[in-house]
Scaffold this motif. Structure first.
Motif, PDB file in Angstrom:
ATOM      1  N   ASP A  54      57.262  23.897 117.566  1.00  0.00           N
ATOM      2  CA  ASP A  54      56.605  23.803 118.657  1.00  0.00           C
ATOM      3  C   ASP A  54      55.067  23.151 118.110  1.00  0.00           C
ATOM      4  OD1 ASP A  54      58.099  25.280 120.308  1.00  0.00           O
ATOM      5  OD2 ASP A  54      56.962  27.267 119.781  1.00  0.00           O
ATOM      6  N   MET A  55      54.689  23.224 117.010  1.00  0.00           N
ATOM      7  CA  MET A  55      53.445  22.237 116.734  1.00  0.00           C
ATOM      8  C   MET A  55      53.671  21.505 115.526  1.00  0.00           C
ATOM      9  SD  MET A  55      50.586  25.793 117.007  1.00  0.00           S
ATOM     10  CE  MET A  55      51.351  26.515 115.736  1.00  0.00           C
ATOM     11  N   GLY A  56      54.633  20.718 115.639  1.00  0.00           N
ATOM     12  CA  GLY A  56      54.923  19.758 114.584  1.00  0.00           C
ATOM     13  C   GLY A  56      53.719  18.872 113.837  1.00  0.00           C
ATOM     14  N   TRP A  57      52.608  18.800 114.836  1.00  0.00           N
ATOM     15  CA  TRP A  57      51.353  18.313 114.374  1.00  0.00           C
ATOM     16  C   TRP A  57      50.631  19.091 113.369  1.00  0.00           C
ATOM     17  CZ3 TRP A  57      47.437  21.635 115.751  1.00  0.00           C
ATOM     18  CH2 TRP A  57      47.867  22.429 116.964  1.00  0.00           C
ATOM     19  N   ALA A  58      50.664  20.354 113.223  1.00  0.00           N
ATOM     20  CA  ALA A  58      49.948  21.286 112.399  1.00  0.00           C
ATOM     21  C   ALA A  58      50.301  20.771 110.991  1.00  0.00           C
ATOM     22  CB  ALA A  58      49.932  22.642 113.075  1.00  0.00           C
ATOM     23  N   PRO A  59      49.413  20.901 110.226  1.00  0.00           N
ATOM     24  CA  PRO A  59      49.867  21.005 108.569  1.00  0.00           C
ATOM     25  C   PRO A  59      50.572  22.203 108.062  1.00  0.00           C
ATOM     26  CG  PRO A  59      47.277  20.567 108.894  1.00  0.00           C
ATOM     27  CD  PRO A  59      47.970  20.959 110.489  1.00  0.00           C
ATOM     28  N   ALA A  60      51.542  21.805 107.512  1.00  0.00           N
ATOM     29  CA  ALA A  60      52.588  22.956 107.077  1.00  0.00           C
ATOM     30  C   ALA A  60      51.856  24.120 106.352  1.00  0.00           C
ATOM     31  CB  ALA A  60      53.674  22.363 106.179  1.00  0.00           C
ATOM     32  N   GLY A  61      50.854  23.612 105.400  1.00  0.00           N
ATOM     33  CA  GLY A  61      50.208  24.671 104.484  1.00  0.00           C
ATOM     34  C   GLY A  61      49.392  25.715 105.501  1.00  0.00           C
ATOM     35  N   LEU A  62      49.011  24.814 106.583  1.00  0.00           N
ATOM     36  CA  LEU A  62      48.026  25.893 107.314  1.00  0.00           C
ATOM     37  C   LEU A  62      48.890  26.823 108.175  1.00  0.00           C
ATOM     38  CD1 LEU A  62      45.307  26.161 108.707  1.00  0.00           C
ATOM     39  CD2 LEU A  62      46.055  24.906 110.580  1.00  0.00           C
ATOM     40  N   LEU A  63      49.979  26.416 108.713  1.00  0.00           N
ATOM     41  CA  LEU A  63      51.129  27.446 109.243  1.00  0.00           C
ATOM     42  C   LEU A  63      51.649  28.499 108.482  1.00  0.00           C
ATOM     43  CD1 LEU A  63      52.805  24.895 111.673  1.00  0.00           C
ATOM     44  CD2 LEU A  63      50.890  26.528 112.419  1.00  0.00           C
ATOM     45  N   HIS A  64      51.794  27.879 107.292  1.00  0.00           N
ATOM     46  CA  HIS A  64      52.309  29.097 105.852  1.00  0.00           C
ATOM     47  C   HIS A  64      51.246  29.726 105.963  1.00  0.00           C
ATOM     48  CE1 HIS A  64      53.299  30.751 102.195  1.00  0.00           C
ATOM     49  NE2 HIS A  64      54.461  30.542 102.413  1.00  0.00           N
ATOM     50  N   ARG A  65      49.947  29.674 105.710  1.00  0.00           N
ATOM     51  CA  ARG A  65      49.043  30.550 105.421  1.00  0.00           C
ATOM     52  C   ARG A  65      48.878  31.407 106.776  1.00  0.00           C
ATOM     53  NH1 ARG A  65      46.771  26.342 103.097  1.00  0.00           N
ATOM     54  NH2 ARG A  65      45.663  25.817 104.856  1.00  0.00           N
ATOM     55  N   ARG A  66      49.013  31.137 108.027  1.00  0.00           N
ATOM     56  CA  ARG A  66      48.734  31.543 109.260  1.00  0.00           C
ATOM     57  C   ARG A  66      49.718  32.673 109.368  1.00  0.00           C
ATOM     58  NH1 ARG A  66      48.152  28.579 114.751  1.00  0.00           N
ATOM     59  NH2 ARG A  66      48.504  30.264 116.102  1.00  0.00           N
ATOM     60  N   PHE A  67      51.173  32.657 109.067  1.00  0.00           N
ATOM     61  CA  PHE A  67      52.154  33.285 109.465  1.00  0.00           C
ATOM     62  C   PHE A  67      52.594  34.036 108.228  1.00  0.00           C
ATOM     63  CE2 PHE A  67      52.276  30.368 112.839  1.00  0.00           C
ATOM     64  CZ  PHE A  67      52.711  31.219 113.982  1.00  0.00           C
ATOM     65  N   LEU A  68      52.513  33.450 106.896  1.00  0.00           N
ATOM     66  CA  LEU A  68      52.801  34.310 105.923  1.00  0.00           C
ATOM     67  C   LEU A  68      51.952  35.044 104.804  1.00  0.00           C
ATOM     68  CD1 LEU A  68      56.259  32.562 105.153  1.00  0.00           C
ATOM     69  CD2 LEU A  68      56.077  34.496 106.300  1.00  0.00           C
ATOM     70  N   GLY A  69      50.648  33.753 104.891  1.00  0.00           N
ATOM     71  CA  GLY A  69      49.792  34.217 103.849  1.00  0.00           C
ATOM     72  C   GLY A  69      49.023  35.605 103.977  1.00  0.00           C
ATOM     73  N   TRP A  70      49.140  36.282 105.122  1.00  0.00           N
ATOM     74  CA  TRP A  70      48.435  37.641 104.975  1.00  0.00           C
ATOM     75  C   TRP A  70      49.612  38.621 104.583  1.00  0.00           C
ATOM     76  CZ3 TRP A  70      50.453  40.985 108.467  1.00  0.00           C
ATOM     77  CH2 TRP A  70      51.340  40.650 109.644  1.00  0.00           C
ATOM     78  N   LEU A  71      50.939  38.276 104.533  1.00  0.00           N
ATOM     79  CA  LEU A  71      51.473  39.560 104.014  1.00  0.00           C
ATOM     80  C   LEU A  71      51.361  39.888 102.470  1.00  0.00           C
ATOM     81  CD1 LEU A  71      54.629  38.397 105.636  1.00  0.00           C
ATOM     82  CD2 LEU A  71      53.385  40.136 106.711  1.00  0.00           C
ATOM     83  N   LEU A  72      51.186  41.441 102.153  1.00  0.00           N
ATOM     84  CA  LEU A  72      51.010  41.689 100.899  1.00  0.00           C
ATOM     85  C   LEU A  72      52.379  41.912 100.231  1.00  0.00           C
ATOM     86  CD1 LEU A  72      48.414  44.493 101.812  1.00  0.00           C
ATOM     87  CD2 LEU A  72      48.172  42.155 100.977  1.00  0.00           C
TER      88      LEU A  72
END
Length: 72
Positions: A54-72
């Motif tokens: 959906d958001m191909g314009w967003a940096p991949a690293g940003l999306l990774h942190r947003r969706f997975l970076g908070w998981l413990l």
């Protein structure tokens, strides 16, 4: 049922307008998946894939942190 659901295709929170998953939804998801952290990671990974499409314009690293970076 949470009001903090994603509004697509920009993936903002329907409950508070923050980028989804917002802080509230993260806490809710951690409680829901307390005994199933792998399932939570798989769910959030599938959300990451959908958001990337959906958001191909967003940096991949940003999306990774947003969706997975908070998981413990």
């Amino acid at each position: 049922m949470s009001t903090h659901r994603p509004i697509m295709p920009i993936w903002t929170c329907g409950g508070c307008g923050a980028p989804w998953p917002c802080r509230t939804r993260r806490h809710e998801l951690q409680a829901e998946y307390q005994d199933a952290p792998i399932s939570l990671a798989l769910y959030m990974g599938s959300c990451l894939v959908a958001a990337t499409q959906d958001m191909g314009w967003a940096p991949a690293g940003l999306l990774h942190r947003r969706f997975l970076g908070w998981l413990l």
